[in-house]
Design a protein around this motif. Sequence first.
Motif, short mmCIF file in Angstrom:
data_model
loop_
_atom_site.label_atom_id
_atom_site.label_comp_id
_atom_site.label_asym_id
_atom_site.label_seq_id
_atom_site.Cartn_x
_atom_site.Cartn_y
_atom_site.Cartn_z
N LEU A 14 15.04 3.60 -6.14
CA LEU A 14 15.32 3.54 -7.58
C LEU A 14 16.81 3.71 -7.84
N SER A 15 17.40 4.61 -7.07
CA SER A 15 18.85 4.77 -7.14
C SER A 15 19.30 5.08 -5.73
N SER A 16 20.58 5.31 -5.54
CA SER A 16 21.06 5.48 -4.17
C SER A 16 20.51 6.74 -3.52
N SER A 17 20.07 7.70 -4.33
CA SER A 17 19.56 8.93 -3.72
C SER A 17 18.04 9.01 -3.75
N ARG A 18 17.42 8.40 -4.77
CA ARG A 18 15.97 8.53 -4.91
C ARG A 18 15.26 7.31 -4.37
N SER A 19 14.24 7.56 -3.58
CA SER A 19 13.42 6.43 -3.17
C SER A 19 11.96 6.82 -3.27
N VAL A 20 11.14 5.88 -3.67
CA VAL A 20 9.69 6.14 -3.76
C VAL A 20 8.97 5.25 -2.77
N PRO A 21 7.92 5.75 -2.15
CA PRO A 21 7.15 4.87 -1.27
C PRO A 21 6.36 3.87 -2.12
N VAL A 22 6.30 2.65 -1.67
CA VAL A 22 5.53 1.62 -2.37
C VAL A 22 4.09 1.74 -1.91
N PRO A 23 3.15 2.01 -2.82
CA PRO A 23 1.76 2.17 -2.38
C PRO A 23 1.14 0.83 -2.01
N LEU A 24 0.54 0.79 -0.84
CA LEU A 24 -0.13 -0.44 -0.40
C LEU A 24 -1.61 -0.15 -0.22
N ALA A 58 -5.99 -16.00 15.56
CA ALA A 58 -5.22 -17.05 14.89
C ALA A 58 -5.30 -18.34 15.70
N ALA A 59 -5.15 -19.45 15.01
CA ALA A 59 -5.29 -20.74 15.67
C ALA A 59 -4.05 -21.13 16.46
N PHE A 60 -2.89 -20.60 16.06
CA PHE A 60 -1.63 -21.07 16.64
C PHE A 60 -0.79 -19.89 17.07
N PRO A 61 0.21 -20.11 17.93
CA PRO A 61 0.97 -18.97 18.45
C PRO A 61 1.86 -18.28 17.43
N ASN A 62 2.23 -18.92 16.34
CA ASN A 62 3.03 -18.24 15.32
C ASN A 62 2.13 -17.98 14.13
N PHE A 63 1.86 -16.74 13.85
CA PHE A 63 0.90 -16.45 12.79
C PHE A 63 1.31 -15.21 12.03
N LYS A 64 0.65 -15.00 10.88
CA LYS A 64 0.84 -13.75 10.17
C LYS A 64 -0.53 -13.23 9.73
N LYS A 65 -0.63 -11.93 9.70
CA LYS A 65 -1.91 -11.30 9.34
C LYS A 65 -1.66 -10.27 8.25
N LEU A 66 -2.65 -10.13 7.41
CA LEU A 66 -2.50 -9.27 6.23
C LEU A 66 -2.50 -7.81 6.63
N TYR A 67 -1.51 -7.10 6.14
CA TYR A 67 -1.40 -5.66 6.43
C TYR A 67 -1.76 -4.83 5.20
N GLY A 68 -1.29 -5.26 4.05
CA GLY A 68 -1.61 -4.48 2.86
C GLY A 68 -1.32 -5.27 1.60
N ILE A 69 -1.91 -4.81 0.50
CA ILE A 69 -1.70 -5.45 -0.81
C ILE A 69 -1.08 -4.40 -1.72
N LEU A 70 -0.12 -4.82 -2.52
CA LEU A 70 0.56 -3.88 -3.43
C LEU A 70 -0.45 -3.25 -4.38
N ASN A 71 -0.37 -1.94 -4.50
CA ASN A 71 -1.25 -1.21 -5.41
C ASN A 71 -0.52 -1.10 -6.74
N ARG A 72 -0.97 -1.87 -7.71
CA ARG A 72 -0.24 -1.95 -8.97
C ARG A 72 -0.65 -0.86 -9.95
N ALA A 73 -1.35 0.16 -9.47
CA ALA A 73 -1.73 1.24 -10.37
C ALA A 73 -0.52 2.05 -10.81
N ASP A 74 0.44 2.17 -9.92
CA ASP A 74 1.66 2.92 -10.21
C ASP A 74 2.47 2.18 -11.29
N PRO A 75 2.93 2.90 -12.34
CA PRO A 75 3.63 2.20 -13.42
C PRO A 75 4.90 1.46 -12.98
N ILE A 76 5.58 1.96 -11.93
CA ILE A 76 6.79 1.26 -11.50
C ILE A 76 6.45 -0.13 -10.97
#
Lengths: 346, 354
Positions: free
Chosen positions: B181-191, B258-276
Amino acid sequence: MQAVLSSDFSFAQFRYLQRLLLVHGRWSYIRMCKFLQYFFYKNFSYTLVHFWYGFFCGFSAQTVYDDWFITMYNMVYTATSVLALGLFDQDVNDRWSFRYPQLYSPGQLNTFFSKKTFVRCVMVSTYTSLVLFFIPWAAMQDSVRGDGKDVADYQSFALSTQTSLMIVVSAQMFLDTFYWTAINQFFLWGSIAAYLAITFTFFSNGLFFVFTSSFPFIGTARNSLKQPNVWLTMFLTCLLCVLPTVAFRFLHMQLRPTITDKVRYKAREEGQPAPAPYRPPPRRVSTRRSSYAFSHSQGYGDLVTSRKFLRLKRRPSLFGRNQSPLVENQPQHYRTITEEAEESQT
Amino acid sequence: MGKTKNKSGPLARRPDNSAFKQQRLPAWSPMLTANTVLPFFYLLAVICMLLGVWLLLLVQSTQEIKLDYTDLGNCNECFDLRRNVSNAAQTCSCRVEFSIDKSLKGDVFFYYGLKNFHQNLRRYMDSRDDGQTLGRIKNLKKNPSSYCAPFDKDNDGVPIAPCGAIANSMFNDSFTLNYHLSSSRSVPVPLLRTGLTWYTDKNVKFRNPRADNLTLAEVFEGTRPPLYWQKPVYSLDPHDPNNNGFINEDLIVWMREAAFPNFKKLYGILNRADPIFEKGLPKGNYTIDISYNFPVQHFQGRKGVVLTTLTWFGGQNHFLPIAYLVTSSLILLAAVVLTVAWWKFGKDGKNMKE
């Protein structure tokens, strides 16, 4: 009798040769060539996809399709429609075949299936297999579903590739068949329906619970065939495979129509060929007597001199005027000796 | 169309005069004519053009941020540590920084990606036991499938749960996304770490063995976790008790090869409950704390994370829209060529004269 037993075709009268060659022989050649060409096409397209996949799976011989699809493809999904093509196809009907004997010349010149056409068929199949593999590869390798879940997994890719393959070979069958009987329709649409039915059955929960390791694709059909991007990929694949064939055939028909194209065009315009002029049978008023003479035995003298052979009899035709196309070309006054003997017995 | 009346005698073998046997079945004989082919081509060109434009607009509206962290910043030290297999028990964590210029509006999805990892190798794909992950006790405690060998039992003959090479090589890096949020404060992003898998996978294909009155740990007694795992399968998720055992979503996502050697897999979805994060990920500076465990050097692979927004069509994959546009122009070109050919040579059947 020995000649009959050792021959492929045998017939009793010379005029049967006309129908045998111009109609049945010609149809047989066309059917055989179409069948072979289509068979090579569908199998090469189906198999070469694995060659391209080898570059992406470390050459470990992983199949692109579901194992059950591989089993069923040649036995169930494409067997009946290609059989119907080989049994029922006619490019023009038998009356037009009589009218234009030039239609027989492609068979003599070996135009429909030769080394050249085989090479062309292989090249078309290679192109088809390239499209069948690389379009889904490019479209799905970095994509996901609308809700974020997986769509680039092996099972979804296999399903979309095999469905595209089924649609492409069915479309090719649609273009190759010139004579759509009800049986052809039934087999073609039936094959596609069978594919969908069997796929959904084999990917269902029930079979998975009973034979777990044989049916690992559970849920794939339900999940990936609901995705619009899978369907859009398949649509593009089918367009790119089928449209070049259509365009090429149409262009060939405009620039260099073959005798078959010309006769089919004429048949389309005119329906049935105009009937040949009716030649009345020559009336034979003859008092000719047989000149057989048998001096060494009783012989057939009485039979011969009774003039039963040479009498012109009005007999009911074996086929009515409406029933056989032969009617338009020849008068129907022929009879056999044995029929005579039967009549004399009753 | 009657049958012959004699069933015996000289005419008995004559074929029936039926439409089927005399090859006169009623049939449709289509032909490629100009007034079917040409409009068809023009129509398809228009359809492909519209589809291409529409899909391109959709894809352009997604945003994607990709980050390859294999040896980025201080992950380089972890990269060197993991080069040596004997260091496998040591933990290593690193931090990666990035910034977002334009806020990601809507649902944001967090993926981990691998390059050059062939999950589609045939022997690798065979090395699993679907009966075991379905919760069958026989496959769990007595005899995991022989396809899992050599990952079916450990050296003492104790069966491994889950068995096989696929489970053994499960991706085990974990990520914590932080927003500054600022240079000193950081919040974890809920996933949200559940809701990542297909319904049929989570509820049908993968099931825990029947528990009756036992805890999950007791159900799995008599089995060992795979050799490369740090935690056993029944305690993969300390926060959510329903996400343990074979129905753990990270396991299920990994097991869907996965079908091919370069792939991506889902790790998490943003939890939009937090007002930020109600509207998505706001723009600003972010860091990811990574617990770096998965070694990729041995197969010359790369690891990365991807943050993306999605539409109903999917993520940011430009291939299909561009392919449709290219196809539409090719079809249009073909249609014009065919029209010219037909007009000059084949109109009114002038090329069909004998």
